[in-house]
Design a protein around this motif. Sequence first.
Motif, PDB file in Angstrom:
ATOM      1  N   PHE A  32       0.795  -1.224   0.000  1.00 50.70           N
ATOM      2  CA  PHE A  32       0.000   0.000   0.000  1.00 50.70           C
ATOM      3  C   PHE A  32       0.833   1.283   0.000  1.00 50.70           C
ATOM      4  O   PHE A  32       0.269   2.371  -0.154  1.00 50.70           O
ATOM      5  CB  PHE A  32      -0.947   0.002   1.211  1.00 50.70           C
ATOM      6  CG  PHE A  32      -1.882  -1.169   1.235  1.00 50.70           C
ATOM      7  CD1 PHE A  32      -2.898  -1.274   0.290  1.00 50.70           C
ATOM      8  CD2 PHE A  32      -1.740  -2.185   2.156  1.00 50.70           C
ATOM      9  CE1 PHE A  32      -3.760  -2.360   0.278  1.00 50.70           C
ATOM     10  CE2 PHE A  32      -2.587  -3.282   2.153  1.00 50.70           C
ATOM     11  CZ  PHE A  32      -3.594  -3.370   1.215  1.00 50.70           C
ATOM     12  N   GLY A  33       2.149   1.175   0.180  1.00 52.40           N
ATOM     13  CA  GLY A  33       3.000   2.375   0.139  1.00 52.40           C
ATOM     14  C   GLY A  33       2.535   3.426   1.128  1.00 52.40           C
ATOM     15  O   GLY A  33       2.466   3.164   2.336  1.00 52.40           O
ATOM     16  N   ASP A  34       2.182   4.617   0.621  1.00 52.94           N
ATOM     17  CA  ASP A  34       1.729   5.683   1.515  1.00 52.94           C
ATOM     18  C   ASP A  34       0.203   5.676   1.691  1.00 52.94           C
ATOM     19  O   ASP A  34      -0.362   6.641   2.214  1.00 52.94           O
ATOM     20  CB  ASP A  34       2.198   7.050   0.993  1.00 52.94           C
ATOM     21  CG  ASP A  34       1.685   7.324  -0.426  1.00 52.94           C
ATOM     22  OD1 ASP A  34       0.991   6.447  -1.002  1.00 52.94           O
ATOM     23  OD2 ASP A  34       1.977   8.411  -0.954  1.00 52.94           O
ATOM     24  N   ARG A  35      -0.455   4.591   1.270  1.00 57.36           N
ATOM     25  CA  ARG A  35      -1.917   4.558   1.363  1.00 57.36           C
ATOM     26  C   ARG A  35      -2.399   3.606   2.467  1.00 57.36           C
ATOM     27  O   ARG A  35      -3.392   2.912   2.331  1.00 57.36           O
ATOM     28  CB  ARG A  35      -2.546   4.186   0.012  1.00 57.36           C
ATOM     29  CG  ARG A  35      -2.330   5.281  -1.046  1.00 57.36           C
ATOM     30  CD  ARG A  35      -3.227   5.074  -2.240  1.00 57.36           C
ATOM     31  NE  ARG A  35      -4.624   5.030  -1.883  1.00 57.36           N
ATOM     32  CZ  ARG A  35      -5.401   6.097  -1.659  1.00 57.36           C
ATOM     33  NH1 ARG A  35      -4.896   7.318  -1.759  1.00 57.36           N
ATOM     34  NH2 ARG A  35      -6.672   5.949  -1.350  1.00 57.36           N
ATOM     35  N   TRP A  36      -1.629   3.544   3.555  1.00 54.23           N
ATOM     36  CA  TRP A  36      -2.105   2.803   4.720  1.00 54.23           C
ATOM     37  C   TRP A  36      -1.625   3.532   5.964  1.00 54.23           C
ATOM     38  O   TRP A  36      -0.685   4.348   5.920  1.00 54.23           O
ATOM     39  CB  TRP A  36      -1.611   1.354   4.699  1.00 54.23           C
ATOM     40  CG  TRP A  36      -0.166   1.188   5.075  1.00 54.23           C
ATOM     41  CD1 TRP A  36       0.907   1.606   4.353  1.00 54.23           C
ATOM     42  CD2 TRP A  36       0.348   0.592   6.266  1.00 54.23           C
ATOM     43  NE1 TRP A  36       2.069   1.302   5.011  1.00 54.23           N
ATOM     44  CE2 TRP A  36       1.752   0.670   6.191  1.00 54.23           C
ATOM     45  CE3 TRP A  36      -0.238  -0.012   7.380  1.00 54.23           C
ATOM     46  CZ2 TRP A  36       2.582   0.184   7.201  1.00 54.23           C
ATOM     47  CZ3 TRP A  36       0.595  -0.502   8.370  1.00 54.23           C
ATOM     48  CH2 TRP A  36       1.974  -0.402   8.278  1.00 54.23           C
ATOM     49  N   ALA A  38      -5.932   0.995   3.390  1.00 56.46           N
ATOM     50  CA  ALA A  38      -5.828  -0.037   4.423  1.00 56.46           C
ATOM     51  C   ALA A  38      -5.456   0.627   5.743  1.00 56.46           C
ATOM     52  O   ALA A  38      -4.845   1.699   5.756  1.00 56.46           O
ATOM     53  CB  ALA A  38      -4.756  -1.064   4.045  1.00 56.46           C
ATOM     54  N   TRP A  39      -5.854  -0.026   6.836  1.00 53.69           N
ATOM     55  CA  TRP A  39      -5.452   0.491   8.150  1.00 53.69           C
ATOM     56  C   TRP A  39      -5.235  -0.656   9.114  1.00 53.69           C
ATOM     57  O   TRP A  39      -5.800  -1.734   8.972  1.00 53.69           O
ATOM     58  CB  TRP A  39      -6.469   1.492   8.685  1.00 53.69           C
ATOM     59  CG  TRP A  39      -7.834   0.969   9.005  1.00 53.69           C
ATOM     60  CD1 TRP A  39      -8.786   0.537   8.115  1.00 53.69           C
ATOM     61  CD2 TRP A  39      -8.431   0.845  10.305  1.00 53.69           C
ATOM     62  NE1 TRP A  39      -9.932   0.159   8.782  1.00 53.69           N
ATOM     63  CE2 TRP A  39      -9.743   0.341  10.116  1.00 53.69           C
ATOM     64  CE3 TRP A  39      -7.990   1.123  11.599  1.00 53.69           C
ATOM     65  CZ2 TRP A  39     -10.606   0.100  11.190  1.00 53.69           C
ATOM     66  CZ3 TRP A  39      -8.849   0.884  12.672  1.00 53.69           C
ATOM     67  CH2 TRP A  39     -10.139   0.378  12.456  1.00 53.69           C
ATOM     68  N   ALA A  40      -4.359  -0.395  10.075  1.00 55.62           N
ATOM     69  CA  ALA A  40      -4.009  -1.416  11.060  1.00 55.62           C
ATOM     70  C   ALA A  40      -4.377  -0.933  12.463  1.00 55.62           C
ATOM     71  O   ALA A  40      -4.197   0.246  12.789  1.00 55.62           O
ATOM     72  CB  ALA A  40      -2.503  -1.708  10.996  1.00 55.62           C
ATOM     73  N   GLY A  41      -4.898  -1.831  13.273  1.00 55.48           N
ATOM     74  CA  GLY A  41      -5.250  -1.511  14.654  1.00 55.48           C
ATOM     75  C   GLY A  41      -4.648  -2.537  15.607  1.00 55.48           C
ATOM     76  O   GLY A  41      -4.088  -3.552  15.182  1.00 55.48           O
ATOM     77  N   GLY A  42      -4.796  -2.266  16.895  1.00 56.45           N
ATOM     78  CA  GLY A  42      -4.139  -3.090  17.908  1.00 56.45           C
ATOM     79  C   GLY A  42      -5.031  -4.124  18.561  1.00 56.45           C
ATOM     80  O   GLY A  42      -4.651  -4.706  19.580  1.00 56.45           O
ATOM     81  N   ALA A  43      -6.218  -4.405  17.992  1.00 56.19           N
ATOM     82  CA  ALA A  43      -7.140  -5.362  18.617  1.00 56.19           C
ATOM     83  C   ALA A  43      -6.526  -6.766  18.625  1.00 56.19           C
ATOM     84  O   ALA A  43      -5.771  -7.140  17.725  1.00 56.19           O
ATOM     85  CB  ALA A  43      -8.465  -5.372  17.863  1.00 56.19           C
ATOM     86  N   ARG A  44      -6.880  -7.545  19.670  1.00 61.78           N
ATOM     87  CA  ARG A  44      -6.364  -8.919  19.811  1.00 61.78           C
ATOM     88  C   ARG A  44      -7.521  -9.878  20.124  1.00 61.78           C
ATOM     89  O   ARG A  44      -8.473  -9.492  20.781  1.00 61.78           O
ATOM     90  CB  ARG A  44      -5.333  -8.986  20.947  1.00 61.78           C
ATOM     91  CG  ARG A  44      -4.093  -8.159  20.704  1.00 61.78           C
ATOM     92  CD  ARG A  44      -3.079  -8.319  21.826  1.00 61.78           C
ATOM     93  NE  ARG A  44      -3.604  -7.884  23.118  1.00 61.78           N
ATOM     94  CZ  ARG A  44      -3.774  -8.681  24.161  1.00 61.78           C
ATOM     95  NH1 ARG A  44      -3.441  -9.964  24.090  1.00 61.78           N
ATOM     96  NH2 ARG A  44      -4.264  -8.219  25.300  1.00 61.78           N
ATOM     97  N   ARG A  45      -7.365 -11.116  19.674  1.00 59.07           N
ATOM     98  CA  ARG A  45      -8.414 -12.132  19.898  1.00 59.07           C
ATOM     99  C   ARG A  45      -8.647 -12.371  21.378  1.00 59.07           C
ATOM    100  O   ARG A  45      -9.767 -12.608  21.826  1.00 59.07           O
ATOM    101  CB  ARG A  45      -8.023 -13.457  19.236  1.00 59.07           C
ATOM    102  CG  ARG A  45      -7.981 -13.378  17.731  1.00 59.07           C
ATOM    103  CD  ARG A  45      -7.407 -14.642  17.125  1.00 59.07           C
ATOM    104  NE  ARG A  45      -7.091 -14.420  15.730  1.00 59.07           N
ATOM    105  CZ  ARG A  45      -6.165 -15.086  15.061  1.00 59.07           C
ATOM    106  NH1 ARG A  45      -5.460 -16.042  15.654  1.00 59.07           N
ATOM    107  NH2 ARG A  45      -5.928 -14.801  13.803  1.00 59.07           N
ATOM    108  N   GLU A  46      -7.600 -12.333  22.138  1.00 58.10           N
ATOM    109  CA  GLU A  46      -7.652 -12.694  23.559  1.00 58.10           C
ATOM    110  C   GLU A  46      -8.447 -11.675  24.389  1.00 58.10           C
ATOM    111  O   GLU A  46      -8.881 -11.989  25.491  1.00 58.10           O
ATOM    112  CB  GLU A  46      -6.208 -12.744  24.067  1.00 58.10           C
ATOM    113  CG  GLU A  46      -5.998 -13.444  25.380  1.00 58.10           C
ATOM    114  CD  GLU A  46      -4.580 -13.190  25.891  1.00 58.10           C
ATOM    115  OE1 GLU A  46      -3.814 -14.147  25.931  1.00 58.10           O
ATOM    116  OE2 GLU A  46      -4.255 -12.043  26.243  1.00 58.10           O
TER     117      GLU A  46
END
Length: 239
Positions: A43-47, A144-152
């Motif tokens: 995604f380069g600069d698009r995330w 695209a984006w990333a977050g810190g959510a976890r299954r636990e």
Amino acid sequence: MKARPPGALRELADEAGARFAGESVRSAVGAGEQVLRWAEQTFGDRWAVTDSMSDTVLAHLAACTTPGVAVIFLDTGYHFPETLGVRDAVSVSYDVRLLNVVAARSVPEQDAEHGPRLYERDPDRCCALRKVEPLDRALEQYDAWAGGARREESPTRSGLPVVGWDTRRNKVKINPLAAWTSADLRAYAAEHDLLLNPLLREGFPSIGCRPCTRRVEPGQDPRSGRWPDRVKTECGIHR
Ligand code: SF4
């Protein structure tokens, strides 16, 4: 990098979702690093990454694997001073480009329009105004984006994929820490001497806005201090 249409993004999400599901079984921490590198190459600069400034693991991992990455902090106007202090320290200590995103209206303007303490009367509306809409606006420029959510963290997050599809926003959703345990987080934070929100050591294992976060007893569900005494368990940004 050019924006991709939603159909192409969805195909990317499906392919990567299957691949990183296998990686996360082999190594939760390794999959987190790999998926961040994949995001940068794809995604380069698009995330962008979002971080709530509690343990700063995601911001640090992203800074190390993809230096200069955009990190979004949702400044609701209701944060603990400790959280704002961590945000400021991350912006100068980690190799990230910190984007402080605020709501369309200040807290006094919201009070004038909806009455004071909207969080008591209608926390879903308050979260929509101070978290969901600002994040939607900040993510407009990204695929695209990333977050810190976890299954636990909670039953509602138990099926969280490492790469999935954000249906509401038509974007790829990346969860680099999806398979990490609390022990993984503690080990990573200790190994890298991370900036930590001091409230984590004072009985706040999950830190949100000050009016909606309470201290929890040892052994209690870490997220039980968020919106206590309400059925609400999520702010809505991960839907
Ligand atoms: S967590 Fe509470 S104060 Fe923060 S935006 Fe949501 S309802 Fe409002």
